[in-house]
Design an enzyme around this catalytic site. Sequence first.
Site, mmCIF file in Angstrom:
data_model
loop_
_atom_site.group_PDB
_atom_site.id
_atom_site.type_symbol
_atom_site.label_atom_id
_atom_site.label_comp_id
_atom_site.label_asym_id
_atom_site.label_seq_id
_atom_site.Cartn_x
_atom_site.Cartn_y
_atom_site.Cartn_z
ATOM 1 N N HIS A 155 0.823 -1.213 0.000
ATOM 2 C CA HIS A 155 0.000 0.000 0.000
ATOM 3 C C HIS A 155 0.861 1.270 0.000
ATOM 4 O O HIS A 155 0.362 2.376 -0.246
ATOM 5 C CB HIS A 155 -0.929 0.003 1.217
ATOM 6 C CG HIS A 155 -2.271 0.600 0.945
ATOM 7 N ND1 HIS A 155 -2.432 1.782 0.252
ATOM 8 C CD2 HIS A 155 -3.524 0.197 1.276
ATOM 9 C CE1 HIS A 155 -3.716 2.077 0.178
ATOM 10 N NE2 HIS A 155 -4.403 1.131 0.781
ATOM 11 N N ASP A 186 -2.509 2.568 -4.173
ATOM 12 C CA ASP A 186 -3.707 2.460 -3.356
ATOM 13 C C ASP A 186 -4.594 1.310 -3.839
ATOM 14 O O ASP A 186 -4.287 0.623 -4.817
ATOM 15 C CB ASP A 186 -4.491 3.768 -3.385
ATOM 16 C CG ASP A 186 -3.698 4.920 -2.781
ATOM 17 O OD1 ASP A 186 -2.956 4.661 -1.813
ATOM 18 O OD2 ASP A 186 -3.822 6.054 -3.278
#
Length: 404
Positions: free
Chosen positions: A377, A381
């Site tokens: 992450h 995203d």
Amino acid sequence: MAVEIIMPKMGMAMKEGTVAIWHKKVGDTVKKGELIASIQSEKIEAEIEAPADGTIIDISVSEGIGVPPGAVIGYIGNKNEQVPSQPDPATQATEHQEIAATVEIDKKRKKATNQASNGKIKISPVARKMAEAAGLSIEHIHGTGPQGRITKEDVTEALAQNDAEKGEMKAAAVEASKQLKVEGMRKVIADRMYTSIQHTAQLTLNSKADVTELQALQRKLTSIAEKNHHNKLTITDFIAKAVVLSLQKHEQMNSAYVNEHIQQFANIHLGIAVALENGLVVPVIKHAEQASLLHISQQIKLLAQKAREGTLESEEMAGSTFTISNLGAYGIEHFTPILNPPETGILGVGAIEVRPAFIGENIEKRSYLPLSLTFDHRVLDGAPAAAFLKTVVQLLEEPHALLL
């Protein structure tokens, strides 16, 4: 003349006794020696027997009420006999101390049998509840109360002994077990997986692809590949090709987080996890973006064979930019693959599930392939990661695009 039922003195230090349960009620006929009440102090439990034949004509002390030893807690007399006038309980206790002392219970008496003459186990209500809650068999608990009656202290002692025995069994199991030193391949895997979890922000997305048409195409092309190239095409080969095409479209996934920079790779070096008896290795198909479906298939088989034979060169296991891990052969559906550092993504492949589905207005038997994408992450995203996974699914559901 009415006979008094006296609160006995249960131990020299006893200052108060409580009526736990009345087993008889006013108006009940009793025989001398018959159980009429259960009592308890702070440390001892006991039963009170009828001091004479007759009828319970009065219960002076209700359940749950504490009184000093020697106090009158009830009367036995004739059916219509009047209850004598009752003095203050403290005065009663003083007057009856000698009587109470005659029924003092010595908890240290030798352990008696748990069986009464009729074969019934004698146990206090409190002790019975404790034993039932703990799953203890009262047949194996030694009673130290009157006539071998089991008290709450006996149950507590049995529980402590039971815990001690369990502890000894656990200790024996630990002693009987063997310890294996973590070294070699296992040590490398352990260190890499721990580092991966500690230094990345991992998140996993799950999806499924309808691979019914892909299976049909795979069967058709396999016969051609075996005939012309002596090579069998597998579903894993098609998945690998779909991943390569998706990485070309979603370049963020073909990258690594290094020294607070995102490094996007120009080439795709595809890692294929191979399970071995003593661990796991990830051989790499270099420049997979330049490889055809047939070449990817040949490389997967060649590298997997070398991995199992232990002949992989170190450079054949280095430089991967994305990895595929397939647990479908073990019947696993979705799982959470761990990133192979410093890669940004890894795709977990599960076992194909066959189930009915609506296709238009009709119900058909379809095959679904579970896919689990773990990504870093820090690099991208959820939305772009989901877009990558969606492209993989679309390519598998439209398998002819893999041949273009």
